[in-house]
Write an enzyme that holds these catalytic residues in place. Structure first.
Site, PDB file in Angstrom:
ATOM      1  N   LYS A  13       0.865  -1.179   0.000  1.00  0.00           N
ATOM      2  CA  LYS A  13       0.000   0.000   0.000  1.00  0.00           C
ATOM      3  C   LYS A  13       0.897   1.223   0.000  1.00  0.00           C
ATOM      4  CE  LYS A  13      -4.477   0.851   0.106  1.00  0.00           C
ATOM      5  NZ  LYS A  13      -5.564  -0.005  -0.421  1.00  0.00           N
TER       6      LYS A  13
HETATM    7  P1  NAD Z   1     -12.914   7.431  -3.052  1.00  0.00           P
HETATM    8  O1  NAD Z   1     -11.945   8.465  -2.697  1.00  0.00           O
HETATM    9  O2  NAD Z   1     -13.282   7.222  -4.487  1.00  0.00           O
HETATM   10  O3  NAD Z   1     -14.287   7.625  -2.234  1.00  0.00           O
HETATM   11  C1  NAD Z   1     -14.337   7.720  -0.840  1.00  0.00           C
HETATM   12  C2  NAD Z   1     -15.752   8.141  -0.461  1.00  0.00           C
HETATM   13  O4  NAD Z   1     -15.905   8.065   0.959  1.00  0.00           O
HETATM   14  C3  NAD Z   1     -16.092   9.576  -0.854  1.00  0.00           C
HETATM   15  O5  NAD Z   1     -17.428   9.621  -1.325  1.00  0.00           O
HETATM   16  C4  NAD Z   1     -15.980  10.329   0.472  1.00  0.00           C
HETATM   17  O6  NAD Z   1     -16.775  11.513   0.506  1.00  0.00           O
HETATM   18  C5  NAD Z   1     -16.501   9.277   1.411  1.00  0.00           C
HETATM   19  N1  NAD Z   1     -16.173   9.473   2.820  1.00  0.00           N
HETATM   20  C6  NAD Z   1     -14.979   9.745   3.389  1.00  0.00           C
HETATM   21  N2  NAD Z   1     -15.107   9.829   4.720  1.00  0.00           N
HETATM   22  C7  NAD Z   1     -16.428   9.602   4.998  1.00  0.00           C
HETATM   23  C8  NAD Z   1     -17.202   9.557   6.176  1.00  0.00           C
HETATM   24  N3  NAD Z   1     -16.664   9.752   7.379  1.00  0.00           N
HETATM   25  N4  NAD Z   1     -18.542   9.299   6.068  1.00  0.00           N
HETATM   26  C9  NAD Z   1     -19.104   9.091   4.880  1.00  0.00           C
HETATM   27  N5  NAD Z   1     -18.421   9.108   3.717  1.00  0.00           N
HETATM   28  C10 NAD Z   1     -17.104   9.381   3.779  1.00  0.00           C
HETATM   29  O7  NAD Z   1     -12.330   6.057  -2.444  1.00  0.00           O
HETATM   30  P2  NAD Z   1     -12.658   4.570  -2.896  1.00  0.00           P
HETATM   31  O8  NAD Z   1     -11.639   4.162  -3.882  1.00  0.00           O
HETATM   32  O9  NAD Z   1     -14.096   4.449  -3.203  1.00  0.00           O
HETATM   33  O10 NAD Z   1     -12.300   3.777  -1.552  1.00  0.00           O
HETATM   34  C11 NAD Z   1     -13.229   3.658  -0.482  1.00  0.00           C
HETATM   35  C12 NAD Z   1     -12.820   2.510   0.424  1.00  0.00           C
HETATM   36  O11 NAD Z   1     -12.764   1.293  -0.339  1.00  0.00           O
HETATM   37  C13 NAD Z   1     -11.430   2.639   1.064  1.00  0.00           C
HETATM   38  O12 NAD Z   1     -11.451   1.994   2.314  1.00  0.00           O
HETATM   39  C14 NAD Z   1     -10.541   1.860   0.104  1.00  0.00           C
HETATM   40  O13 NAD Z   1      -9.343   1.420   0.716  1.00  0.00           O
HETATM   41  C15 NAD Z   1     -11.469   0.706  -0.230  1.00  0.00           C
HETATM   42  N6  NAD Z   1     -11.169   0.004  -1.482  1.00  0.00           N
HETATM   43  C16 NAD Z   1     -11.058   0.659  -2.664  1.00  0.00           C
HETATM   44  C17 NAD Z   1     -10.814  -0.057  -3.829  1.00  0.00           C
HETATM   45  C18 NAD Z   1     -10.755   0.605  -5.175  1.00  0.00           C
HETATM   46  O14 NAD Z   1     -10.682  -0.132  -6.184  1.00  0.00           O
HETATM   47  N7  NAD Z   1     -10.836   1.915  -5.297  1.00  0.00           N
HETATM   48  C19 NAD Z   1     -10.646  -1.448  -3.777  1.00  0.00           C
HETATM   49  C20 NAD Z   1     -10.777  -2.100  -2.534  1.00  0.00           C
HETATM   50  C21 NAD Z   1     -11.050  -1.360  -1.402  1.00  0.00           C
END
Ligand code: NAD
Length: 436
Positions: free
Chosen positions: A126
């Site tokens: 990461k």
């Molecule tokens: P992103 O930046 O695209 O979106 C994050 C979202 O979470 C945004 O809408 C933001 O406003 C919201 N957010 C942040 N803090 C918040 C809170 N306290 N309450 C409500 N909403 C809140 O990120 P992402 O890529 O969608 O990743 C989200 C999660 O999924 C993370 O934990 C990431 O590690 C995990 N993840 C992502 C992927 C990927 O392919 N992008 C894959 C596996 C896991």
């Protein structure tokens, strides 16, 4: 195999010194507790556990960036490779003001476990930069990305460590990373990062893959538990890559998404929200919080609204000992990494809430990243139909394996997923032995 005691005597790596609630909210501490619990439950040999208590490589970099006003800002960044036993390291890059070493270590560890659970030939990694990209211009984000990529280029590469998007990083940032790495080595190297735009060697279906995997896992859960998914109200926290795509895919399959939220607040409609309309609104505004055609709910109470299925897709530590007793959902599907603390896990288990853990539930993203990497290396691209079918095969197989083990061992799904991943890792560690 004989294990020498001396191989297992190192004290638990960089043990956090906080106590009480601070420990509950420390992702590395949480991750190590999960490892110890699963290790004890399956009587894992000490050598394997000891290897996994340590990150293989931790690189901290300072990233100087010329800002638009002419000043120079220096950002702190990390790239951590937790384990390389099963293949090159794989894991996303996060841009966020709260990025910390312990957070990135935990996320790298969970990537090791996740790749083992879905049986991908990868280790875990990461990366992250402590910054707030929402307060930076596009040019500043590009310069930050290019310099950070140059700084970590000593340990990344298509055979070594392959980054991908995570919170606040996207396809454009992956394109800049790929371009920077390629410029430094003198030829185009699309296989160095995944989650790229199609025009830069990306894969069809990657953008939606994590949300799609969340849907496949939930549909399989409905099959084995015998409930009708289309009649089970769903709420989704986070409307970024994972949350918005999950919401769209659930809605496309006739499910009732009654709540969605982002960092600005939540939206609720017991009759079901119009996800396409909210996504269209989101593309024009910073947050969905001011969308007018639904009831508004604050960020914290949002997780407690009535529903059958709760899907956290935002950040770590959203479900803690404080709100776990108030959660109404019967099922929690962890789209985010580390959204539920171990203390909350205990409370939810005792209350009979069933949770599908992150290392299984959100593995769709890394699975299609793996497909993207394979396509880049072969310079031969697949159809979206093939990609989604192969994704479904992998996710459904992993779900069944974990679910069956949980039933057999009478344990929860997180422990069962750890047991599946750990036994795969143990076989590799055993057969490779310890160098020299
Ligand atoms: P992103 O930046 O695209 O979106 C994050 C979202 O979470 C945004 O809408 C933001 O406003 C919201 N957010 C942040 N803090 C918040 C809170 N306290 N309450 C409500 N909403 C809140 O990120 P992402 O890529 O969608 O990743 C989200 C999660 O999924 C993370 O934990 C990431 O590690 C995990 N993840 C992502 C992927 C990927 O392919 N992008 C894959 C596996 C896991």
């Amino acid at each position: 195999m004989i294990i020498m005691e001396s191989e297992t005597k190192t004290p638990s790596c960089e043990a956090p010194v906080e106590s009480g609630e601070a420990l509950e909210l420390n992702p590395w501490h949480q991750a190590m507790e999960q490892l110890e619990r699963a290790g004890a439950q399956m009587r894992m040999e000490p050598l394997v556990l000891e290897r996994l208590r340590h990150c293989k490589r931790i690189l901290t970099v300072s990233v100087p960036v010329r800002m638009d006003d002419g000043s120079l800002a220096v950002f702190e960044g990390y790239r951590i490779q937790h384990n390389l036993d099963r293949g090159p390291a794989k894991g996303g890059i996060r841009y966020h003001p709260q990025v910390s070493l312990d957070e990135i270590k935990a996320l790298a560890f969970w990537m090791t476990m996740k790749c083992a659970v879905v049986n991908l030939p990868y280790g875990g990694a990461k990366g992250g930069v402590v910054c707030d990209p929402k307060k930076m211009s596009l040019g500043e984000v590009e310069r930050l990305t290019r310099r950070y990529t140059s700084e970590i280029s000593i340990i990344i590469g298509p055979d070594k460590d392959i980054p991908a998007p995570d919170v606040n990083t996207n396809e454009q940032i992956m394109a800049w990373m790929m371009d920077t790495y390629s410029m430094n080595i003198g030829y185009s190297c699309p296989g160095v990062v995944t989650g790229k735009p199609i025009e830069a060697g990306g894969s069809l279906g990657r953008r939606e893959a994590t949300g799609r995997g969340v849907f496949y896992v939930t549909r399989e859960l409905a099959n084995v538990r015998g409930f009708d998914l289309r009649k089970a109200p769903v709420i989704i926290q986070g409307f970024g890559n994972v949350g918005s795509n999950a919401a769209k895919i659930f809605a496309e399959h006739g499910c009732k998404v009654v709540g969605v939220s982002d960092v600005g607040g939540g939206l609720y409609d017991a009759k079901g929200l119009d996800i396409e309309d909210i996504a269209a609104y989101r593309s024009k505004h910073d947050t969905i919080a001011a969308y007018s055609k639904a009831e508004h709910i604050g960020v914290d109470p949002f997780l407690e609204v009535p529903c059958d299925i709760l899907i956290p897709c935002a950040m770590e530590n959203q479900i803690t000992h404080r709100n776990a007793p108030k959660i109404k959902a019967k099922y929690i599907i962890e789209g985010a990494n580390g959204p539920t603390t171990n203390e909350a896990d205990r409370i939810l288990n005792a209350r009979g809430v069933m949770l599908v853990p992150d290392i299984l539930a959100n593995a769709g993203g890394v699975t299609v990243s793996y497909f993207e990497w394979v396509q880049d290396i072969q310079a031969y691209f697949w159809s979206e139909k093939d990609i989604n079918a192969r994704l479904q095969d992998i996710i459904v197989k992993a779900f069944r394996e974990v679910y069956d083990l949980a039933q057999k061992e009478r344990t929860d799904m997180r422990m069962a997923a750890f047991m599946v991943g750990l036994s795969r890792l143990a076989k590799t560690v055993r057969i490779r032995g310890t160098f020299p």
